[in-house]
Scaffold this motif. Sequence first.
Motif, PDB file in Angstrom:
ATOM      1  N   LEU A  29       0.803  -1.218   0.000  1.00  0.00           N
ATOM      2  CA  LEU A  29       0.000   0.000   0.000  1.00  0.00           C
ATOM      3  C   LEU A  29       0.841   1.276   0.000  1.00  0.00           C
ATOM      4  O   LEU A  29       0.292   2.364  -0.081  1.00  0.00           O
ATOM      5  CB  LEU A  29      -0.930   0.006   1.220  1.00  0.00           C
ATOM      6  CG  LEU A  29      -1.975  -1.092   1.243  1.00  0.00           C
ATOM      7  CD1 LEU A  29      -2.775  -1.018   2.533  1.00  0.00           C
ATOM      8  CD2 LEU A  29      -2.901  -0.994   0.051  1.00  0.00           C
ATOM      9  N   ASP A  30       2.153   1.150   0.076  1.00  0.00           N
ATOM     10  CA  ASP A  30       3.004   2.332   0.176  1.00  0.00           C
ATOM     11  C   ASP A  30       2.775   3.321  -0.964  1.00  0.00           C
ATOM     12  O   ASP A  30       2.656   4.521  -0.744  1.00  0.00           O
ATOM     13  CB  ASP A  30       4.483   1.941   0.202  1.00  0.00           C
ATOM     14  CG  ASP A  30       4.876   1.239   1.485  1.00  0.00           C
ATOM     15  OD1 ASP A  30       4.074   1.249   2.442  1.00  0.00           O
ATOM     16  OD2 ASP A  30       5.987   0.692   1.523  1.00  0.00           O
ATOM     17  N   ARG A  67      14.004   5.008  -3.489  1.00  0.00           N
ATOM     18  CA  ARG A  67      13.301   4.412  -2.343  1.00  0.00           C
ATOM     19  C   ARG A  67      12.445   5.462  -1.668  1.00  0.00           C
ATOM     20  O   ARG A  67      12.791   6.644  -1.652  1.00  0.00           O
ATOM     21  CB  ARG A  67      14.305   3.847  -1.351  1.00  0.00           C
ATOM     22  CG  ARG A  67      15.084   2.678  -1.966  1.00  0.00           C
ATOM     23  CD  ARG A  67      15.924   1.991  -0.990  1.00  0.00           C
ATOM     24  NE  ARG A  67      15.052   1.459   0.069  1.00  0.00           N
ATOM     25  CZ  ARG A  67      15.483   0.757   1.075  1.00  0.00           C
ATOM     26  NH1 ARG A  67      16.743   0.480   1.191  1.00  0.00           N
ATOM     27  NH2 ARG A  67      14.666   0.321   1.997  1.00  0.00           N
ATOM     28  N   ILE A  68      11.355   5.018  -1.100  1.00  0.00           N
ATOM     29  CA  ILE A  68      10.496   5.924  -0.343  1.00  0.00           C
ATOM     30  C   ILE A  68      11.093   6.045   1.053  1.00  0.00           C
ATOM     31  O   ILE A  68      11.294   5.030   1.725  1.00  0.00           O
ATOM     32  CB  ILE A  68       9.050   5.388  -0.269  1.00  0.00           C
ATOM     33  CG1 ILE A  68       8.459   5.276  -1.675  1.00  0.00           C
ATOM     34  CG2 ILE A  68       8.199   6.295   0.601  1.00  0.00           C
ATOM     35  CD1 ILE A  68       7.078   4.643  -1.721  1.00  0.00           C
ATOM     36  N   PRO A  69      11.397   7.271   1.484  1.00  0.00           N
ATOM     37  CA  PRO A  69      11.976   7.445   2.828  1.00  0.00           C
ATOM     38  C   PRO A  69      11.031   6.919   3.909  1.00  0.00           C
ATOM     39  O   PRO A  69       9.813   6.952   3.766  1.00  0.00           O
ATOM     40  CB  PRO A  69      12.147   8.951   2.966  1.00  0.00           C
ATOM     41  CG  PRO A  69      12.046   9.500   1.596  1.00  0.00           C
ATOM     42  CD  PRO A  69      11.222   8.540   0.804  1.00  0.00           C
ATOM     43  N   ARG A  70      11.614   6.447   4.975  1.00  0.00           N
ATOM     44  CA  ARG A  70      10.863   5.873   6.098  1.00  0.00           C
ATOM     45  C   ARG A  70      11.216   6.595   7.384  1.00  0.00           C
ATOM     46  O   ARG A  70      12.308   7.134   7.532  1.00  0.00           O
ATOM     47  CB  ARG A  70      11.236   4.404   6.280  1.00  0.00           C
ATOM     48  CG  ARG A  70      11.064   3.559   5.074  1.00  0.00           C
ATOM     49  CD  ARG A  70       9.687   3.115   4.978  1.00  0.00           C
ATOM     50  NE  ARG A  70       9.494   2.247   3.835  1.00  0.00           N
ATOM     51  CZ  ARG A  70       8.332   1.725   3.555  1.00  0.00           C
ATOM     52  NH1 ARG A  70       7.305   1.945   4.331  1.00  0.00           N
ATOM     53  NH2 ARG A  70       8.185   0.980   2.506  1.00  0.00           N
ATOM     54  N   LYS A  71      10.305   6.547   8.310  1.00  0.00           N
ATOM     55  CA  LYS A  71      10.621   6.986   9.667  1.00  0.00           C
ATOM     56  C   LYS A  71      10.061   5.954  10.622  1.00  0.00           C
ATOM     57  O   LYS A  71       8.928   5.522  10.511  1.00  0.00           O
ATOM     58  CB  LYS A  71      10.144   8.410   9.939  1.00  0.00           C
ATOM     59  CG  LYS A  71       8.722   8.601  10.271  1.00  0.00           C
ATOM     60  CD  LYS A  71       8.441  10.063  10.575  1.00  0.00           C
ATOM     61  CE  LYS A  71       7.001  10.346  10.198  1.00  0.00           C
ATOM     62  NZ  LYS A  71       6.619  11.696  10.309  1.00  0.00           N
ATOM     63  N   ARG A 122       6.316  10.820   4.636  1.00  0.00           N
ATOM     64  CA  ARG A 122       5.677  11.550   3.543  1.00  0.00           C
ATOM     65  C   ARG A 122       6.241  12.946   3.379  1.00  0.00           C
ATOM     66  O   ARG A 122       6.410  13.417   2.262  1.00  0.00           O
ATOM     67  CB  ARG A 122       4.168  11.572   3.763  1.00  0.00           C
ATOM     68  CG  ARG A 122       3.590  10.163   3.736  1.00  0.00           C
ATOM     69  CD  ARG A 122       2.150  10.127   4.066  1.00  0.00           C
ATOM     70  NE  ARG A 122       1.975  10.438   5.487  1.00  0.00           N
ATOM     71  CZ  ARG A 122       0.871  10.234   6.157  1.00  0.00           C
ATOM     72  NH1 ARG A 122      -0.184   9.732   5.560  1.00  0.00           N
ATOM     73  NH2 ARG A 122       0.792  10.522   7.427  1.00  0.00           N
ATOM     74  N   GLU A 123       6.556  13.584   4.486  1.00  0.00           N
ATOM     75  CA  GLU A 123       7.133  14.934   4.405  1.00  0.00           C
ATOM     76  C   GLU A 123       8.489  14.897   3.696  1.00  0.00           C
ATOM     77  O   GLU A 123       8.793  15.760   2.878  1.00  0.00           O
ATOM     78  CB  GLU A 123       7.284  15.543   5.795  1.00  0.00           C
ATOM     79  CG  GLU A 123       5.966  15.910   6.458  1.00  0.00           C
ATOM     80  CD  GLU A 123       5.196  16.988   5.700  1.00  0.00           C
ATOM     81  OE1 GLU A 123       5.825  17.922   5.144  1.00  0.00           O
ATOM     82  OE2 GLU A 123       3.957  16.882   5.653  1.00  0.00           O
TER      83      GLU A 123
END
Length: 141
Positions: A29-30, A67-71, A122-123
Amino acid sequence: EIIEGPKHSCQRLQSGEVVLPKVNPSVDLDNDILAVYAYEKGFVNQSFSRQNVVSSVSTFIKQTGKRIPRKCNNTITDQISAWLVGSEKIILGGNFSPEKEEEVLHDFKKYVAKGELCDLDREAVLNDEDWIGFFQELGRN
């Protein structure tokens, strides 16, 4: 599908003679979450369908390797880590060792490093020049 002769079930599955369908395949779902967030923040033209944006995000990631950044929420990952070690201690009982604990923690840290247990940042995505360029280009097409 029912496999006749339970004595031979494993053998037939391992040989590939019988293939069981995936009843509940997982869905990533990312890209959808990112597409919706980009809509909400005005980065995507409202005339584009959600599916179209999700598909474009998927293509962008495949083509660029971006890549989608992660936190990560360290409190949660610490709790999961402690639970894993505790579970191993219970399961292995007297066979649990400091080496086994180290192995469990090492494997878990590798998994966490992949971002699998973390939220999308997302930011950070919408502050990244590559992602901004992607969404701007998407608006031109």
